[in-house]
Design an enzyme around this catalytic site. Structure first.
Site: not given
Ligand code: NDP
Ligand code: OXD
Length: 346
Positions: A309, A261
């Protein structure tokens, strides 16, 4: 490959193995499902179409039109605010039309009683593949010096540079969830020494990927990385993660890729790091203000590659299928799929 976190796996039942849409034996209950569903998404019409195909009796309401949503039980969206909640007193379930839920949880801040809607996110193989492809492209584009070769072609210049190999480029992915892990595996398969970092430790799912867990391991994770990818969810803990202290731990001239983000990035500190040579390049798919204002420095900075995005988007059939399955589960008192813990923030 890690599939679903335990909190997601609990739901079981209504989704097919590939996690996109209800399996045929589960479609039957949807045929009789009656509900009003509000949708706010760029591909809202497509999602509405999918909802009606799966559950012909549901009433779909696109929030891009002037509609009455006072009886809407389910909202499919990427954001929530007080006005939306006030317009939907019957709202019980908010299904994110993607992976990130920060824009929805923002609308649930403050005191929330038991009547607060449940929030679920969409986990979708298309989204995972799209993100792995984007991250692989961004890493390779920099490794292979494509900005130089695009400029050379424009100048009709046969300007060869020395070969650079994946094996000599350490890549780290902050966030080892659905998207981070799959992107790490794609990069490891291309030959990049790959690390991941997240809150929790886990048994290795891929011997080629080295995992670091928790804040105490952040320094070791970052040390000497040639490329850092941010795939964290936006939470109070991760806001501003991409700032000077993190940049300072990377190899000089490193590449930073932000696909999480916009608020993960300290924009001024990034520009300073690029201008000083501390960082060599930034690939940014997200921005604090989207669309990015026309006068923003990122548009023209030579060290910034910008995309609007588009790294990955959940497919409409997955969003519709998971939303309907969750609505049914909620009504029947069963666990929901990919339910979000608002206290954890993702
Ligand atoms: P998940 O919820 O599957 O994974 C999140 C990961 O981040 C987990 O491994 C989690 O740790 C880790 N995490 C969370 N908080 C912390 C912290 N404080 N310190 C270290 N690690 C942390 O999310 P996704 O992989 O599905 O998606 C990730 C992000 O990608 C979304 O939230 C979104 O913002 C972004 N996104 C962007 C898109 C784009 O087009 N640009 C499209 C889709 C998503 P743990 O495994 O230990 O829980
Ligand atoms: C998502 C995104 O979170 O599009 O899926 O950013």
């Amino acid at each position: 490959m890690r599939r679903l976190r335990p909190r997601a796996r609990a739901a079981g039942m209504t989704l097919s193995m590939n996690d996109t849409a209800p399996s045929p034996d589960r479609v039957a209950p949807l045929r009789d499902l009656q509900a009003t569903i509000a949708i706010s998404a760029p591909n809202g019409a497509e999602i509405a179409d999918q909802l009606r195909q799966l559950a012909p009796q549901v009433r779909t309401r696109l929030l891009s039109e002037p509609v009455d949503v006072s009886d809407a039980e389910l909202l499919i969206t990427w954001y929530l605010d007080d006005a939306l909640r006030a317009a939907m007193p019957a709202l019980r379930l908010v299904q994110a039309n993607g992976a990130g839920v920060d824009g929805i949880l923002r609308g649930l801040q403050g005191p929330n009683g038991p009547e607060a809607p449940v929030v679920c996110r969409t986990v979708d193989p298309h989204l995972v593949e799209g993100m792995s492809a984007y991250v692989s492209w961004a890493v390779l584009d920099h490794l292979k010096e494509m900005p130089h070769y695009r400029a050379a072609q424009a100048a009709r210049s046969w300007a060869q540079r020395g070969a650079r190999h994946p094996a000599g480029n350490r890549v780290g992915i902050a966030g080892a969830g659905e998207l981070g892990l799959a992107s790490a595996q794609a990069l490891a398969a291309l030959g990049f020494p790959t690390r991941t970092w997240s809150r929790s430790d886990r048994p290795s799912t891929d011997p080629r990927v080295q995992h670091f867990a928790g804040h105490a391991a952040l320094g070791a994770f970052l040390e000497g990385l040639d490329c850092l990818v941010c795939l964290l969810p936006l939470t109070p803990d991760t806001r501003g993660f991409l700032g000077a202290p993190v940049f300072g731990a990377l190899a000089r001239g490193a590449h930073v890729i932000n696909v999480g983000r916009g608020e993960h990035l300290m924009e001024t500190q990034l520009l300073e790091a690029l201008d000083s040579g501390r960082l060599g390049r930034a690939t940014l798919d997200v921005a604090t203000v989207e669309p990015l204002p026309a006068d923003h420095a990122f548009w023209t900075h030579p060290g910034v590659m910008l995309t609007p995005h588009i790294a990955a988007r959940a497919a409409a059939p997955s969003v519709a299928g998971q939303a309907l399955a969750n609505l049914l589960a909620l009504r029947e008192g069963r666990p929901l799929t990919h339910r979000v813990d608002p206290a954890q923030g993702y």
